[in-house]
Design a protein around this motif. Structure first.
Motif, PDB file in Angstrom:
ATOM      1  N   VAL A  92     -19.313 -19.555  33.397  1.00 34.93           N
ATOM      2  CA  VAL A  92     -19.563 -18.363  34.205  1.00 34.93           C
ATOM      3  C   VAL A  92     -19.668 -18.774  35.663  1.00 34.93           C
ATOM      4  O   VAL A  92     -20.393 -19.719  35.992  1.00 34.93           O
ATOM      5  N   GLN A  93     -18.951 -18.068  36.509  1.00 35.36           N
ATOM      6  CA  GLN A  93     -19.034 -18.297  37.946  1.00 35.36           C
ATOM      7  C   GLN A  93     -19.564 -17.032  38.603  1.00 35.36           C
ATOM      8  O   GLN A  93     -19.109 -15.928  38.301  1.00 35.36           O
ATOM      9  N   VAL A  94     -20.541 -17.219  39.488  1.00 38.34           N
ATOM     10  CA  VAL A  94     -21.151 -16.109  40.200  1.00 38.34           C
ATOM     11  C   VAL A  94     -20.926 -16.342  41.689  1.00 38.34           C
ATOM     12  O   VAL A  94     -21.364 -17.356  42.242  1.00 38.34           O
ATOM     13  N   ILE A 128     -20.807 -20.235  45.262  1.00 38.47           N
ATOM     14  CA  ILE A 128     -20.416 -20.027  43.875  1.00 38.47           C
ATOM     15  C   ILE A 128     -21.401 -20.783  42.998  1.00 38.47           C
ATOM     16  O   ILE A 128     -21.574 -21.995  43.150  1.00 38.47           O
ATOM     17  N   GLN A 130     -22.149 -21.914  39.266  1.00 35.96           N
ATOM     18  CA  GLN A 130     -21.419 -22.086  38.006  1.00 35.96           C
ATOM     19  C   GLN A 130     -22.395 -22.512  36.922  1.00 35.96           C
ATOM     20  O   GLN A 130     -23.263 -23.347  37.149  1.00 35.96           O
ATOM     21  N   GLU A 142     -26.500 -12.550  32.513  1.00 38.32           N
ATOM     22  CA  GLU A 142     -26.080 -11.419  33.355  1.00 38.32           C
ATOM     23  C   GLU A 142     -27.278 -10.592  33.805  1.00 38.32           C
ATOM     24  O   GLU A 142     -27.309 -10.103  34.939  1.00 38.32           O
ATOM     25  N   PHE A 153     -20.315 -11.114  42.301  1.00 41.30           N
ATOM     26  CA  PHE A 153     -19.022 -11.093  41.618  1.00 41.30           C
ATOM     27  C   PHE A 153     -19.072 -12.153  40.530  1.00 41.30           C
ATOM     28  O   PHE A 153     -19.330 -13.324  40.815  1.00 41.30           O
ATOM     29  N   ILE A 154     -18.858 -11.743  39.285  1.00 38.34           N
ATOM     30  CA  ILE A 154     -19.000 -12.657  38.149  1.00 38.34           C
ATOM     31  C   ILE A 154     -17.663 -12.797  37.433  1.00 38.34           C
ATOM     32  O   ILE A 154     -17.024 -11.791  37.121  1.00 38.34           O
ATOM     33  N   THR A 155     -17.260 -14.050  37.165  1.00 37.35           N
ATOM     34  CA  THR A 155     -16.092 -14.299  36.322  1.00 37.35           C
ATOM     35  C   THR A 155     -16.552 -15.124  35.125  1.00 37.35           C
ATOM     36  O   THR A 155     -17.434 -15.974  35.246  1.00 37.35           O
ATOM     37  N   ILE A 156     -15.930 -14.848  33.992  1.00 34.93           N
ATOM     38  CA  ILE A 156     -16.314 -15.508  32.744  1.00 34.93           C
ATOM     39  C   ILE A 156     -15.047 -16.006  32.064  1.00 34.93           C
ATOM     40  O   ILE A 156     -14.084 -15.257  31.921  1.00 34.93           O
ATOM     41  N   SER A 157     -15.074 -17.273  31.631  1.00 33.03           N
ATOM     42  CA  SER A 157     -13.937 -17.805  30.890  1.00 33.03           C
ATOM     43  C   SER A 157     -14.440 -18.658  29.731  1.00 33.03           C
ATOM     44  O   SER A 157     -15.558 -19.157  29.758  1.00 33.03           O
ATOM     45  N   ASP A 158     -13.610 -18.795  28.714  1.00 32.26           N
ATOM     46  CA  ASP A 158     -13.964 -19.592  27.547  1.00 32.26           C
ATOM     47  C   ASP A 158     -13.834 -21.074  27.859  1.00 32.26           C
ATOM     48  O   ASP A 158     -12.915 -21.491  28.564  1.00 32.26           O
TER      49      ASP A 158
END
Length: 175
Positions: A92-94, A128, A130, A142, A153-158
């Motif tokens: 997760v990146q914020v 950022i 992480q 979250e 702004f949040i991005t989520i990846s496996d």
């Protein structure tokens, strides 16, 4: 009564094998070979019995409808089960422009491992944060992020493989 029992057998068999297929597929993607193969073995046995019942009674539209309903329901149930299991690990990146020291300290105090990076966005300098999480911890993460910075702004990846680091031993506070 025999027809209804047959319809129910087909429906529930199909629900079960399709739900298992959904979970098996996710396990394959996550690299869990043995578990996925074991589920696949059971899944195909159930499938063969269900399809046999349908094919030996193709003149009965109820069999076909039961099969289709079981398939559709099994897809839905498979996704629900997978969400409850929350398999896997996330990165997760914020992205935030808030006080990075306080924000990262706040998240760490609540049990999350955080790495801080600096970047430049459209409006200048950004930070950022992480974190690597178990999927089951995403909602909690979250919640903490939104409490501190609801405009982040949040991005989520496996993440497929994780080794070492703080992630392995941390315990999430349940507040």
């Amino acid at each position: 009564m025999e027809y209804i029992a047959g319809y129910l057998f087909i429906f529930f068999s199909r629900c079960l094998d399709v739900s298992m297929a959904t979970i098996r597929t996710i396990l394959v993607v996550k690299g869990k070979k043995f578990t996925a193969a074991s589920i696949g073995f059971l899944e195909i046995i159930i499938y063969v019995f269900a399809i046999n019942k349908v094919l030996t009674g193709m003149d009965n539209i109820g069999n076909v409808i039961s099969y289709a309903l079981g398939f559709a329901t099994g897809n839905y149930l498979g996704v629900v089960i997978e969400e409850k299991m929350a398999l896997g690990t996330l990165i997760v990146q914020v992205v935030t422009n808030r006080d990075i020291e306080k924000f990262s300290k706040y998240l760490r105090e609540n049990g999350f491992g955080i790495t801080v990076m600096e970047g430049h966005g459209k409006e200048g300098k950004i930070h950022i944060l992480q974190s690597v999480l178990h999927r089951k911890d995403l909602h909690s993460f979250e919640k903490y992020v939104n409490k501190y910075d609801d405009s982040a702004f949040i991005t989520i990846s496996d993440a497929r493989t994780i080794r070492g680091g703080y992630f392995k031993n941390r315990i999430i506070n349940k507040k």
